[in-house]
Write an enzyme that holds these catalytic residues in place. Structure first.
Site, PDB file in Angstrom:
ATOM      1  N   GLY A  54       2.948  -0.241  -2.123  1.00  0.00           N
ATOM      2  CA  GLY A  54       2.467  -0.586  -3.457  1.00  0.00           C
ATOM      3  C   GLY A  54       3.508  -0.313  -4.516  1.00  0.00           C
ATOM      4  O   GLY A  54       3.707  -1.115  -5.444  1.00  0.00           O
ATOM      5  N   PHE A  60       0.843  -1.195   0.000  1.00  0.00           N
ATOM      6  CA  PHE A  60       0.000   0.000   0.000  1.00  0.00           C
ATOM      7  C   PHE A  60       0.878   1.244   0.000  1.00  0.00           C
ATOM      8  O   PHE A  60       1.880   1.309   0.707  1.00  0.00           O
ATOM      9  CB  PHE A  60      -0.901  -0.030   1.238  1.00  0.00           C
ATOM     10  CG  PHE A  60      -1.520   1.281   1.616  1.00  0.00           C
ATOM     11  CD1 PHE A  60      -2.415   1.913   0.768  1.00  0.00           C
ATOM     12  CD2 PHE A  60      -1.225   1.887   2.834  1.00  0.00           C
ATOM     13  CE1 PHE A  60      -2.999   3.117   1.118  1.00  0.00           C
ATOM     14  CE2 PHE A  60      -1.802   3.088   3.203  1.00  0.00           C
ATOM     15  CZ  PHE A  60      -2.694   3.703   2.338  1.00  0.00           C
ATOM     16  N   SER A  61       0.513   2.249  -0.809  1.00  0.00           N
ATOM     17  CA  SER A  61       1.251   3.502  -0.880  1.00  0.00           C
ATOM     18  C   SER A  61       2.684   3.222  -1.353  1.00  0.00           C
ATOM     19  O   SER A  61       2.866   2.616  -2.407  1.00  0.00           O
ATOM     20  CB  SER A  61       1.208   4.203   0.486  1.00  0.00           C
ATOM     21  OG  SER A  61       1.899   5.420   0.470  1.00  0.00           O
ATOM     22  N   THR A  62       3.700   3.616  -0.585  1.00  0.00           N
ATOM     23  CA  THR A  62       5.062   3.266  -0.990  1.00  0.00           C
ATOM     24  C   THR A  62       5.267   1.759  -0.963  1.00  0.00           C
ATOM     25  O   THR A  62       6.134   1.236  -1.661  1.00  0.00           O
ATOM     26  CB  THR A  62       6.103   3.945  -0.081  1.00  0.00           C
ATOM     27  OG1 THR A  62       5.718   3.793   1.288  1.00  0.00           O
ATOM     28  CG2 THR A  62       6.232   5.421  -0.397  1.00  0.00           C
ATOM     29  N   ILE A 111      -1.598  -1.183  -4.121  1.00  0.00           N
ATOM     30  CA  ILE A 111      -2.715  -0.335  -3.725  1.00  0.00           C
ATOM     31  C   ILE A 111      -2.213   1.094  -3.537  1.00  0.00           C
ATOM     32  O   ILE A 111      -1.339   1.353  -2.712  1.00  0.00           O
ATOM     33  CB  ILE A 111      -3.363  -0.847  -2.428  1.00  0.00           C
ATOM     34  CG1 ILE A 111      -3.896  -2.273  -2.621  1.00  0.00           C
ATOM     35  CG2 ILE A 111      -4.481   0.082  -1.960  1.00  0.00           C
ATOM     36  CD1 ILE A 111      -4.419  -2.914  -1.355  1.00  0.00           C
TER      37      ILE A 111
END
Length: 542
Positions: free
Chosen positions: A207, A203-205, A229
């Site tokens: 992802g 998720f985020s970094t 994500i």
């Protein structure tokens, strides 16, 4: 035939040993003891790499090889890596430890399975903060069909500082992840996991990290699928430019004055107290916690012996020389909430901080939008003004116009980069590529925490879907509809891990490979639907 039967025999052997006493597991390092949590077992804080301390600071990660004389205590929760965390409200945001490179394994009590598919989790945090312990595994453990493995890796200066040469090549955090994934592949069968059935989820970094791991073609032999994500390898904050200048600037802040070369800088940095080293990050922040991640992944010098990135990810994707595994990417309609919400916070005089942008936009925009080192100052000012006019016209920055700023951040920091990744995969890849947009605003969200207010409805933002997969106190308690969505998202990931099929409820994900238009699944409060668009960055998918 023997080559086929041997892995199966080993898997059965490990399964039998875990069934006899599921809390005790034998590793090459020795025996460890986990914890019985009622409906799942946990084996936490298992080291996969040597701690990056003393001589190993700012060096390539090394596999953990120590033998345990006694049974290793795997009941201790993982610790944060040393960081200056945005999620700490106090002025002193320092937390964590340098001895943090561990994996934590969560196995359901499901006696109908001999082995489980594996979800290897990479946490996010702007390349500068975050930890595996922040994100819970309750949704997956309650469902009981996959093993979840949470990895902990270096962030901030230890994970991503680079001098642009072979002295401090950078990408240590990504190399930690690579080592952790190989550890999972080699050892997960001992816990009842299927080493040939591993998917990555971030998720985020995290992802972006998942996507960056796929830039290595051989990863197609290590994992069978991946989920990114709210972050990919082509968003503007995924790869950093001019890392060398920043490293020397940071060294000066730490008292390493006028080093003649990278070696002198490194020698000086190694002598610096670790807590001071990390705390100095605050001197790079120009507005609240901005920039969110001053250090990040880099394209490494050709002289580096074992590089992680040798070219920009977009070039790798266009060459087709990346891991050909099914890949799912996602975003939310208001992903930029994470970056914009802090502008709604009020200063000591009760004034919204967004109004500061009226006098500081040219100064701050490059740091908010991840281009402080890629353009000349004159070019940055022109680009910043162009963006302001594109999204706000001649309006001032104010709470009334906040959503124009949020849309700017969403498009420029997320949608355009995620679309670029999907477009490149569908044109140059050979494996399925999928996408979804999640549109179901949370009542309690990461954005509200950062904005320090709940009187404004901000829309569906970053993490509103992710925290239905990996539970977090910031998002609790969930609404009744969110609990249903959580169950459906978990089942979607479980089926992807087990069968390589992607279905949410009754919506089958269309494959984007070779398609001219983007094929999305929209996930809402009580519905899902397929959607075809030419550009979701411009289309404004809701």
């Amino acid at each position: 035939m023997t080559q086929i039967l041997l892995p199966i025999a080993l898997l059965c052997l490990f399964a039998a040993s875990t069934l006899s006493n599921p809390l005790l597991v034998e590793l090459p390092n020795g025996e460890l003891r986990g914890r019985d949590n009622g409906f799942y077992y946990s084996y936490e804080s298992i080291p996969y790499a040597e701690p990056p301390i003393d001589d190993l600071c700012l060096e390539e990660p090394r596999p953990y090889t120590e033998r345990w004389e006694n049974t290793f205590d795997a009941t201790r929760p993982p610790v944060d890596c040393l960081q200056w965390s945005q999620l700490i409200s106090q002025p002193n945001k320092l937390t964590g430890s340098e001895d943090c490179l561990t994996v934590s394994i969560y196995k359901p009590k499901n006696l109908t399975r001999i082995s489980f598919p594996v979800v290897a989790h990479i946490f996010g945090g702007g390349w500068s903060f975050g930890a595996a312990i922040d994100d819970g595994v309750r949704p997956f453990s309650s469902s009981g069909n996959v093993i979840v493995v949470k990895t902990t890796t270096e962030w901030e200066r230890l994970g991503f500082m680079s001098t642009g040469d072979s002295v401090i090549p950078g990408n240590f955090g990504l190399k930690d992840q690579r080592l952790a994934i190989k550890w999972i592949r080699n050892n997960i069968a001992r816990f009842g996991g299927d080493p040939h059935n591993i998917i990555l989820l971030g998720f985020s970094t995290g992802g972006s990290s998942v996507h960056l791991q796929l830039m290595h073609k051989e990863y197609g032999q290590l994992v069978k699928g991946a989920i990114s994500i709210s972050g990919t390898a082509t968003v503007p904050w995924a790869v950093q430019a001019n890392a060398r200048d920043l490293a020397f600037r940071y060294g000066k802040l730490l008292g390493c004055n006028n080093p003649k070369n990278s070696r002198e800088l490194k020698d000086c940095l190694k002598k610096t107290d670790a807590e001071e080293f990390v705390s100095t990050l605050r001197h790079l922040q120009v507005f609240d916690y901005v920039p969110f991640g001053p250090f990040g992944p880099v394209v490494e010098s050709p002289e580096v012996e074992s590089p992680f990135l040798t070219e920009l990810p977009l070039d790798t994707i266009r060459s087709g020389n990346f891991a050909q595994v099914p890949w799912l990417a996602s975003y939310t309609p208001e992903n930029g909430i994470y970056n914009a919400a802090l502008l709604l916070a009020k200063d000591a005089n009760g004034k919204e901080r967004i109004e500061e942008l009226n006098t500081r936009w040219n100064e701050l925009a490059p740091y908010f939008l991840a281009y402080p080192y890629t353009l000349k100052r004159s070019e940055m000012n022109a680009h910043s003004q162009k963006l302001k006019y594109q999204y706000l016209g001649y309006k001032n920055f104010s709470v009334v116009n906040y959503f124009d700023v949020q849309r700017l951040f969403t498009n420029e920091l997320y949608k355009k980069g995620i679309e670029l990744s999907l477009d490149s995969h569908r044109k140059h890849g050979a494996s399925p590529v999928y996408a979804y947009v999640y549109d179901n605003p949370a009542d309690k969200s990461l954005a509200q925490f950062l904005a320090k207010r709940s009187d404004i409805s901000l829309g569906t933002g970053m993490g509103d879907d992710y925290y239905l997969l990996m539970n977090n106190p910031l998002r609790e308690p969930l609404r009744a509809d969110e609990k249903i969505v959580s169950w459906k998202l978990v089942k979607m990931v479980e089926d992807f891990a087990a069968h390589e099929t992607l279905v949410y409820d009754d919506c089958v994900f269309p494959n984007n490979l070779g398609k001219k238009k983007f094929q999305l699944v929209v996930i809402g409060r009580n519905y899902c639907k397929q959607l075809e668009v030419e550009s979701f960055a411009r289309h404004g998918v809701q």
